[in-house]
Every structure is written in C-alpha cells, then in structure tokens.
Design a protein around this motif. Sequence first.
Motif, PDB file in Angstrom:
ATOM      1  N   VAL A 173      10.320   9.706  -1.834  1.00 27.50           N
ATOM      2  CA  VAL A 173       9.682   8.574  -1.862  1.00 27.50           C
ATOM      3  C   VAL A 173      10.579   7.028  -2.511  1.00 27.50           C
ATOM      4  CG1 VAL A 173       8.418   8.343  -3.583  1.00 27.50           C
ATOM      5  CG2 VAL A 173       8.248  10.067  -2.278  1.00 27.50           C
ATOM      6  N   SER A 174      11.629   7.950  -3.058  1.00 27.07           N
ATOM      7  CA  SER A 174      12.814   6.982  -4.348  1.00 27.07           C
ATOM      8  C   SER A 174      13.253   6.186  -3.090  1.00 27.07           C
ATOM      9  CB  SER A 174      14.303   7.528  -4.498  1.00 27.07           C
ATOM     10  OG  SER A 174      15.064   6.528  -5.207  1.00 27.07           O
ATOM     11  N   GLU A 175      14.338   6.940  -1.785  1.00 31.13           N
ATOM     12  CA  GLU A 175      14.229   6.030  -0.908  1.00 31.13           C
ATOM     13  C   GLU A 175      13.233   5.008   0.388  1.00 31.13           C
ATOM     14  OE1 GLU A 175      16.996   6.644   3.624  1.00 31.13           O
ATOM     15  OE2 GLU A 175      15.697   8.076   2.929  1.00 31.13           O
ATOM     16  N   GLN A 176      12.106   5.830   0.544  1.00 26.63           N
ATOM     17  CA  GLN A 176      10.823   4.551   0.573  1.00 26.63           C
ATOM     18  C   GLN A 176      10.775   3.364   0.273  1.00 26.63           C
ATOM     19  OE1 GLN A 176       6.975   7.087   2.517  1.00 26.63           O
ATOM     20  NE2 GLN A 176       6.214   5.922   0.330  1.00 26.63           N
ATOM     21  N   ASN A 177      10.297   3.420  -1.261  1.00 31.10           N
ATOM     22  CA  ASN A 177       9.877   3.295  -2.367  1.00 31.10           C
ATOM     23  C   ASN A 177      11.347   1.360  -1.968  1.00 31.10           C
ATOM     24  OD1 ASN A 177       7.247   4.015  -2.774  1.00 31.10           O
ATOM     25  ND2 ASN A 177       7.756   4.592  -4.678  1.00 31.10           N
TER      26      ASN A 177
ATOM     27  N   GLU B  82      -3.209 -11.489  -3.895  1.00 31.76           N
ATOM     28  CA  GLU B  82      -4.423 -10.883  -3.847  1.00 31.76           C
ATOM     29  C   GLU B  82      -3.977  -8.901  -4.321  1.00 31.76           C
ATOM     30  OE1 GLU B  82      -5.649 -12.257   0.008  1.00 31.76           O
ATOM     31  OE2 GLU B  82      -6.728 -13.304  -1.046  1.00 31.76           O
ATOM     32  N   ALA B  83      -2.493  -8.639  -4.004  1.00 29.48           N
ATOM     33  CA  ALA B  83      -2.034  -7.842  -3.906  1.00 29.48           C
ATOM     34  C   ALA B  83      -1.760  -7.005  -5.241  1.00 29.48           C
ATOM     35  CB  ALA B  83      -0.983  -7.540  -2.865  1.00 29.48           C
ATOM     36  N   GLY B  84      -1.863  -8.221  -6.859  1.00 31.30           N
ATOM     37  CA  GLY B  84      -1.461  -7.285  -7.316  1.00 31.30           C
ATOM     38  C   GLY B  84       0.046  -7.603  -7.571  1.00 31.30           C
ATOM     39  N   ILE B  85       1.157  -7.842  -7.035  1.00 24.17           N
ATOM     40  CA  ILE B  85       2.434  -7.428  -6.578  1.00 24.17           C
ATOM     41  C   ILE B  85       2.393  -7.880  -7.945  1.00 24.17           C
ATOM     42  CG2 ILE B  85       3.739  -9.879  -6.597  1.00 24.17           C
ATOM     43  CD1 ILE B  85       4.651  -6.865  -5.514  1.00 24.17           C
ATOM     44  N   VAL B  86       2.883  -8.570  -9.363  1.00 23.67           N
ATOM     45  CA  VAL B  86       3.203  -8.509 -10.761  1.00 23.67           C
ATOM     46  C   VAL B  86       3.025  -7.121 -10.780  1.00 23.67           C
ATOM     47  CG1 VAL B  86       3.846  -9.630 -12.941  1.00 23.67           C
ATOM     48  CG2 VAL B  86       3.596 -10.828 -10.672  1.00 23.67           C
ATOM     49  N   ASN B  87       1.647  -6.592 -11.280  1.00 25.88           N
ATOM     50  CA  ASN B  87       1.847  -5.464 -12.087  1.00 25.88           C
ATOM     51  C   ASN B  87       2.547  -4.228 -11.393  1.00 25.88           C
ATOM     52  OD1 ASN B  87       0.136  -6.412 -13.777  1.00 25.88           O
ATOM     53  ND2 ASN B  87      -1.740  -6.825 -12.266  1.00 25.88           N
ATOM     54  N   HIS B  88       1.745  -4.364  -9.963  1.00 31.58           N
ATOM     55  CA  HIS B  88       3.253  -2.783  -9.351  1.00 31.58           C
ATOM     56  C   HIS B  88       4.448  -2.651  -9.855  1.00 31.58           C
ATOM     57  CE1 HIS B  88      -0.456  -1.892  -6.720  1.00 31.58           C
ATOM     58  NE2 HIS B  88      -0.456  -2.589  -5.903  1.00 31.58           N
ATOM     59  N   LEU B  89       5.143  -4.076  -9.737  1.00 35.35           N
ATOM     60  CA  LEU B  89       6.687  -4.357 -10.547  1.00 35.35           C
ATOM     61  C   LEU B  89       6.711  -3.579 -11.275  1.00 35.35           C
ATOM     62  CD1 LEU B  89       7.363  -7.863  -8.145  1.00 35.35           C
ATOM     63  CD2 LEU B  89       7.825  -5.691  -7.479  1.00 35.35           C
ATOM     64  N   LEU B  90       5.538  -4.315 -12.649  1.00 32.01           N
ATOM     65  CA  LEU B  90       5.806  -3.853 -13.699  1.00 32.01           C
ATOM     66  C   LEU B  90       5.857  -2.583 -13.853  1.00 32.01           C
ATOM     67  CD1 LEU B  90       4.100  -6.922 -15.813  1.00 32.01           C
ATOM     68  CD2 LEU B  90       6.743  -6.316 -15.461  1.00 32.01           C
ATOM     69  N   THR B  91       4.842  -1.521 -13.586  1.00 27.67           N
ATOM     70  CA  THR B  91       5.141  -0.476 -13.533  1.00 27.67           C
ATOM     71  C   THR B  91       5.828   0.513 -13.094  1.00 27.67           C
ATOM     72  OG1 THR B  91       2.675  -0.655 -12.611  1.00 27.67           O
ATOM     73  CG2 THR B  91       3.615   1.350 -12.694  1.00 27.67           C
ATOM     74  N   ILE B  92       6.295  -0.472 -11.759  1.00 36.58           N
ATOM     75  CA  ILE B  92       7.548   0.194 -11.006  1.00 36.58           C
ATOM     76  C   ILE B  92       9.191   0.202 -11.854  1.00 36.58           C
ATOM     77  CG2 ILE B  92       9.450  -0.052  -9.591  1.00 36.58           C
ATOM     78  CD1 ILE B  92       7.767  -0.660  -7.878  1.00 36.58           C
TER      79      ILE B  92
ATOM     80  N   LEU C 290       1.350  -0.994   0.249  1.00 38.22           N
ATOM     81  CA  LEU C 290      -0.257   0.015  -0.074  1.00 38.22           C
ATOM     82  C   LEU C 290       0.976   1.321   0.004  1.00 38.22           C
ATOM     83  CD1 LEU C 290      -2.679   1.263  -0.022  1.00 38.22           C
ATOM     84  CD2 LEU C 290      -2.719   1.109   2.700  1.00 38.22           C
ATOM     85  N   LEU C 291       1.929   1.242   0.835  1.00 40.14           N
ATOM     86  CA  LEU C 291       3.202   2.660   0.846  1.00 40.14           C
ATOM     87  C   LEU C 291       3.224   2.447  -0.922  1.00 40.14           C
ATOM     88  CD1 LEU C 291       5.002   2.128   4.446  1.00 40.14           C
ATOM     89  CD2 LEU C 291       3.470   4.156   3.610  1.00 40.14           C
ATOM     90  N   LEU C 292       3.158   1.374  -1.836  1.00 42.83           N
ATOM     91  CA  LEU C 292       4.140   1.663  -2.986  1.00 42.83           C
ATOM     92  C   LEU C 292       3.358   3.265  -3.937  1.00 42.83           C
ATOM     93  CD1 LEU C 292       5.545  -1.701  -3.946  1.00 42.83           C
ATOM     94  CD2 LEU C 292       7.120   0.272  -2.954  1.00 42.83           C
ATOM     95  N   THR C 293       2.138   3.067  -3.148  1.00 42.35           N
ATOM     96  CA  THR C 293       1.189   3.605  -4.057  1.00 42.35           C
ATOM     97  C   THR C 293       1.114   4.909  -3.640  1.00 42.35           C
ATOM     98  OG1 THR C 293      -0.790   2.482  -2.437  1.00 42.35           O
ATOM     99  CG2 THR C 293       0.080   1.156  -4.779  1.00 42.35           C
ATOM    100  N   GLU C 294       1.459   5.204  -2.655  1.00 42.85           N
ATOM    101  CA  GLU C 294       1.777   6.403  -2.302  1.00 42.85           C
ATOM    102  C   GLU C 294       2.672   7.134  -2.862  1.00 42.85           C
ATOM    103  OE1 GLU C 294       0.316   6.407   2.155  1.00 42.85           O
ATOM    104  OE2 GLU C 294      -0.747   5.117   1.768  1.00 42.85           O
TER     105      GLU C 294
END
Length: 664
Positions: free
Chosen positions: A223-227, A249-259, A209-213
């Motif tokens: 933000v870079s250090e946080q992520n 359930e958190a859709g981690i792969v999509n989050h990772l590909l976005t990054i 959740l923090l990754l999306t903030e």
Amino acid sequence: MAEQRLRKQLFDAIRNNDPYNIQKALNNGAKVDMTLMHSDKKTVDYAIELGKEDAVILLIANGAKPDMNKYQQMLNYFLDKLAVNRLKDIREALMAIANYVKQEVFRIVFYQSCMQNNLLDKVFKILTLYTDSCGADVFSVLAYASNSRDICAFILSSGYFDQIFRYAANTDNSKEIRIPAIITTVHLSIDEETDIKLINNEIIEILILLLTESHTVPFFTSVSEQNEIILIALCDLSVNEIALKHFEEAGIVNHLLTILQSEQDSIKVKEAAAKILWNYLFHDSAKLQLQRTALINILQQVEQKLADYVISNCFEGVLWLLGAPVDIEPYIPLTILSENVHSNVMDSQCHNSRLQIWISYHQNDLAIAIGIRSYLKFAGFRAFIDIDRNITGHNKSSLKSITKCIQESSIVVTCLSHKYKQSPYCHSQAHFAIQKKKKIIPILLQANYHLHGWLGDLFGSIPVLDFSGDDVIDNKMKSLKQEVIQSSGSRDQMSKTYPIGNSITIKRWDSDNSLSLDSSDSTFTNSTTDVSERSTLAPTPSLPTVTTSDEIRLNLASKFSKSTSTTTRIDDRSVRISISNGRNYVDWNIENVCFWLNSIGLGLYREMFKNQQICGSSLEQLLRMSFDSVQTEYLHKLLETKLGIIKFGDALKFITELQKLPSR
C-alpha cells in the motif's frame, strides 16, 4: 596515501548514498572508475550491488561505466523466456523485468535492448496476444521503465503512446491493467497538451480514489508503494491550471493533510504528498479556497515531528508560499513580479568581479547540468550546481540553502524541460531568481517544447538558448558562454584589440575586467568531465614551450607606463623590489619571481612557483599564452592544476600583472 584517502572518502559516500560527498570526493581528484580496496569492483558496480540509486545516478552522470555485459546477460535470460510460447514463462519473465527496471542501470540495459533487439515491439506483441493474462505485467514493465527519459523518447518515437493511452482511458479494462497504464501515460506526458488530455479523462479522480482504498493492485508491492507512486503522478499533474478544479472537487488538500498527519504512511509517501501541496499552492487562486492560518498551524506541527527527515525541505517550500516565517525572503506573487519578468532586470551584483553562476536543473538532467557546470568552469567562470555545495540534507536539497546560493549568484542558468516545469523545487528556484532580479539565461533541453504555464509566464519574454536536437554540443556551449559574457557587462568594455608583429590582432583582458573577453573557444570534447578532474587533462608537469616559429614580438611599451620599481606592504612591513633597467623580466631567476609575487599581493603562491621552478622565461611563455585566444582556457587550467591558483580573482590578478611585465 592521497589516493587511498580519496578512495575511502568516495566509497564511504557511496555506502551512505550521499551525493554531496560523492561529488566532493570527485572534485578532490577521486576517479569514477576507482576500485574497492582489495577488489576489482568499480564504484558504480559497488553502488548497484548495495542498491544505492542516488549514488548510481550521480556516478553515471559523472561518466562512470557500469559492467553492462553482466546486466545485459541477466536481461537476455528473461528475453529468452519471452520467446517461449508458454504463458507461465512469459509472465515470470515480465515480472522479473519489471522488478529489475526499477533500478537505473537496468533501465539503461532495457533501452539498449529496445534499440538493438526490438524489445519494445516484442512487449507490445505480447500485450496484443495476451491482454487479459499478461496486460498488467506488460504495463508494470512500462511504468517502471518509463522513469527513464531515453525510454520515454523511444516509446513516443515508436508511436505506442496512443495505444497505451487507450488502455489507460478505457473504463472496461480491469484496474490491474488500467492503473500501471495510467502511471505510464503520466510518465510519457512531455507537454501541456498531453497533460490536459489525461486530466480531461478523469485520471486525477481515479488516482485520488485509489488513495482511499486499503488494498493494492498487483503492480504495487505494498500500500505504501502504491500511495507513493500515485502521489508522484498527481504531483506531475498538479502544476496545470486546468487541474485545479479537479483537485478542488476531489478535496485534495484534506486528503494530503490526512496523509501528512498519519502515523501509518511512510516518509516517502508524506514527501510526495507535501510536493503536491507545494505545487498546488503556486496557483494563487488555490490559496483563496484555504484557511491559511489553520493550514500553517497544522503544517508547522507536522514539520516539528518530521524535522530530521527529507520531507522538512518540502515543508520549507509549502510554508514559504503560505507566507509563514521560514528564514527565506518572503514569497512575492508572480502578478507583482511581472515587471521583472518582462524586462529580465538584473541586479548590480552581475558586474561584481566575483561573478557566480547558479545552474538550476531537474534531477533527470543531472548529467547535462554537470556538463554545463564543467564547461563554464573550464572557461574560467565560477559555476555551481546543488551537489557542489553542502546544501543537502538526507540526500535532498534544502530550499533555504538553495535560495541563499541564488542570492549570492549573479546569473542563474535554468535547464528547461517538462520535468523541470513539474518540479516544485525547480519552480521555486526560478521564481526566487526572478524575485531577486537575477540575470536569467534559460536553456531548452527538450526538442519542440513550448513554454506553457508558469514556464511561459517566467521565461516567455526572455530569449531561450536551444540545447535540444543533435547539434554539436560544443557549439551550444559556446553560445552559452557568449551569453554569460554579454550578460556580465558592456561589450565596449569587454575587450581591447592590440596590434602585434604581422598585423594579426589579439584580444586581452582589460586590467579591471573579470571575464574572459575572447569570443572564440578551444574545442571542449568531453562535456561531462568534471572540472575537478582537470589534473588528468594536463599534458605534462612542465610548462609548454613555444618554438621560435611561434614567437610573437609584442609592441605594448606605449600602452603601459614605465616603472622600474614597485613598493607594496606585506606582513606589515615595506618590501622594495628593484629591478634594474638592464635586466629584463625574462632573465629573472626563481627568487626574483617570488619577490614579484610578493609585490603584487600573491605571495601565498611562492612555494608552488618554487616547486614548479618558474623563472623569467617561464613567465614569458605564460604571457604569450595569455594573449593567445586559443590557449586562454588552457592557461587557466595550468594556473589551477600546476600553480595552485584556484581562486578566480587571484588568477585574474596574476594575468593582469603578468601582462604589465613587458613595460618594466
């Protein structure tokens, strides 16, 4: 001139934060306590001043001693502020300490203060008294400090883990307190049970959740250090099977590909994201949920954009697991490799005379890996770690190069710990070694650690050498050496016993054997000394003498065939060396020794033998050493440092031919 050249090579490598060239300079004879030209600043202090963290860690692992008094004084200044009952001073001191312990050298000082000055007790006392106002600062200190294995062990032994975990799991605590507390608990997690405890308390969901903030908590400077730090924590947890459901359930792969496709995120953030994906794809069930072809296309496009960065090494691992062409032998799932795992089958290369040992380790255990490598080399084996080979790019190891080194090796020593389990680099090395049917010698570095997950799958049926605990390190090294010897061939062919004068028995190398056959060892007192520094260990330039009382008359004539002449071809012409029966090899002069070297195919070492004035009586002393189990390792050191015989095969050939001389 040579010293100036080595100094320049070493300090240039430090400035570039280049571990490979730092180690190369040390291997070539540079000393870790060298000072900068026209300065009294030593290597490690120079690296600390420049903020070259990789260089600092490597130099300390090789035995460099920072000027700890200087850094202790800086910490003491802030400790004095902690003792003042003014909230402003306490907060300033905690924030300064948190900033300092980001660096390795200050973590060492912090650990010493925990041991000597009860620093940890003081910090937790402040946490209890000023939770709301100082809690975030306290956990910032602990989150950075817990990057040190020693500090982690101290915190756990002091019984503070449960208290930290309660702060991390308590949803009533503010995010400013809870996030650094979560990071601390992940660092302190040293076993499967604790990881599961964290996962079940929805730590993964909170971090994702923090990754999306877009905003940060005070613990992070950007933000870079946080992520980056959040992704590293998620990577540590992603190795567990139980984490799969939470990630899906958190859709981690999509989050990772976005990054990975983002233009805003830093290279370090992208690297951490790629490592999670690397760990995640080791779970075969996870691959079933993905559109493999589409994922490969996306990753290959991103890899092309980032080809010049360290992250490209992570993409090698991810694409390898997905079955994409990456110039590495295709990945074979563990289920198919089960036969190799349970039998620990080794390939025929293990009996090769050029036996090579690869040491696989986690970067936290660099000092231990260097000690093991040095001991095995000192014992006469060809042992390597990644920084010994030019297999690094941008200070990180290339999986393609490492797998090539493993393929060329006969034995792989794996240094097991929970950190080893969490690393996709380590997992890939261990899996590839099993896949190539290499002989595996696992050693356990972490006390009371049970092999769960993929560690249990790969090594659960293989005997593990225990290197944990406070036992004498020399005894552990001896057991490792014996395991290497036993793994290299039949015991029956390893040694032959011959009688000598007073009924004592000695062991000698067989003429076709490639290993030291003696089971005893001389004491190895400095396990972290690099083999490249052996020249400093040699007592004198001249060869040691043996007193009359030490003389041993060898009855070996019946073991060898009589031979008064040998013919060999050197430089396309026949050279015939004739030694009369009346002239024993002990009476040879320097020229005779050089002729003999030519005859056995070692003529390239003639100049070194001339420079050291090796004559027949010198050969006699070397011969005695070759039959003396106590001096076998010292003989190898003399051959390398004084006579230039660095190649292991040439050293074996020299000793084999040397032991034939009494029959002439």
